[in-house]
Design an enzyme around this catalytic site. Structure first.
Site, mmCIF file in Angstrom:
data_model
loop_
_atom_site.group_PDB
_atom_site.id
_atom_site.type_symbol
_atom_site.label_atom_id
_atom_site.label_comp_id
_atom_site.label_asym_id
_atom_site.label_seq_id
_atom_site.Cartn_x
_atom_site.Cartn_y
_atom_site.Cartn_z
ATOM 1 N N ASN A 96 118.385 6.416 107.318
ATOM 2 C CA ASN A 96 118.366 7.076 108.645
ATOM 3 C C ASN A 96 116.983 7.550 109.063
ATOM 4 O O ASN A 96 116.851 8.459 109.874
ATOM 5 C CB ASN A 96 119.335 8.278 108.685
ATOM 6 C CG ASN A 96 120.721 7.878 108.255
ATOM 7 O OD1 ASN A 96 121.224 6.841 108.693
ATOM 8 N ND2 ASN A 96 121.329 8.653 107.375
ATOM 9 N N ARG A 97 115.964 6.954 108.473
ATOM 10 C CA ARG A 97 114.568 7.327 108.772
ATOM 11 C C ARG A 97 114.274 8.783 108.403
ATOM 12 O O ARG A 97 113.300 9.367 108.865
ATOM 13 C CB ARG A 97 114.223 7.099 110.257
ATOM 14 C CG ARG A 97 114.442 5.657 110.744
ATOM 15 C CD ARG A 97 113.776 4.666 109.838
ATOM 16 N NE ARG A 97 113.675 3.323 110.429
ATOM 17 C CZ ARG A 97 113.764 2.197 109.726
ATOM 18 N NH1 ARG A 97 114.004 2.231 108.426
ATOM 19 N NH2 ARG A 97 113.607 1.041 110.309
ATOM 20 N N LEU A 98 115.142 9.357 107.578
ATOM 21 C CA LEU A 98 114.912 10.743 107.135
ATOM 22 C C LEU A 98 114.258 10.691 105.750
ATOM 23 O O LEU A 98 114.863 11.004 104.729
ATOM 24 C CB LEU A 98 116.219 11.531 107.138
ATOM 25 C CG LEU A 98 116.785 11.744 108.554
ATOM 26 C CD1 LEU A 98 118.095 12.504 108.506
ATOM 27 C CD2 LEU A 98 115.772 12.491 109.434
#
Ligand SMILES: Cc1cc2nc3c(=O)[nH]c(=O)nc-3n(C[C@H](O)[C@H](O)[C@H](O)COP(=O)(O)O)c2cc1C
Ligand SMILES: Cc1ncc(COP(=O)(O)O)c(CN)c1O
Length: 215
Positions: free
Chosen positions: A192-194
């Protein structure tokens, strides 16, 4: 024509980087990441890094070089001191290094000061290089405009004759720079691009302040 690369979309999910698992010393974490990436035999040239300098024109400029040594003091690469990067470093020794290891979904950023290594160290490394590369260092006035490929070849041919059966000394304008870090950032790709981003800022000779940065 517009070329869209929108469909390149990789999910990063191989590793994580958590505060409770990291060493207090960033060199140790760097060493661990290099060693782990080295075990993946499909990864070529894990020692490539991008070195960014600030040019005499004030613009940043980045290019890939090879990391040849590192220890608890810094990171060494070899180049031509009269190249564009060499002149930039002489004018402003503040540089950054960027490593990107796609196979392990990791990036490391280093901020630091570049210093020339000793002549003895540069001599030792230069002498370990293949003769062809040694002559290449003499043949190439790195970063200057040259008329043709043949120009280089002719220089190399002349140098081969000149140094036939003789040891090749290191050109005084060719040698190492050691980048002494004041900051590291370790980036680990996550879903999640986290991503995990852990920064180490130097507080003194031995201590580093550790922070987590928003991805
Ligand atoms: C994989 C790779 C490794 C390289 N390693 C070095 C290196 O160790 N030293 C070097 O001077 N140039 C190296 N180069 C060439 C540099 O990227 C660059 O073209 C050259 O140093 C001139 O840069 P400058 O004109 O900005 O000074 C490498 C290029 C690549 C793609
Ligand atoms: C121009 C140049 N100078 C120096 C180096 C340093 O590495 P090596 O000693 O392995 O040639 C490289 C590596 N690709 C290079 O391209």
């Amino acid at each position: 024509m517009k070329n869209r690369l929108h469909d390149y979309r990789k999910l990063y999910e191989k590793h994580q980087l958590l505060e409770e698992e990291i060493p207090t010393d960033p060199f140790e974490l760097f060493h661990y990441w290099i060693k782990e990436t080295e075990t993946n035999k499909e990864v070529e040239e894990i020692n490539t890094m991008t070195v960014s300098t600030v040019g005499l024109d004030g613009f940043p400029r980045s290019r890939v070089v090879l990391l040849k040594e590192y220890d608890r003091e810094g990171f060494v690469f070899y180049t031509n001191y009269l190249s564009e990067k060499g002149k930039s470093i002489e004018n402003n020794p503040k540089v950054s290094l960027t490593f990107f290891w796609p196979a392990s979904e990791r990036q490391v950023l280093i901020k630091g000061i570049a210093r020339k290594v000793s002549d003895a160290e540069s001599d030792e490394y230069f002498q370990s290089r293949p003769r062809g590369s040694q002559l290449g260092a003499w043949a190439s006035n790195q970063s200057s405009v040259i008329p043709s490929r043949e120009f280089l070849q002719k220089k190399l041919d002349l140098l081969e004759k000149e140094y036939e059966n003789k040891p090749i000394p290191r050109p005084s304008h060719w040698g190492g720079y050691k980048v002494i870090p004041s900051e590291f950032e370790f980036w680990q790709g996550r879903p999640n691009r986290l991503h995990d981003r852990i920064s180490y800022s130097r507080e003194n000779e031995l201590e580093w302040k550790i922070d987590r940065l928003a991805p």
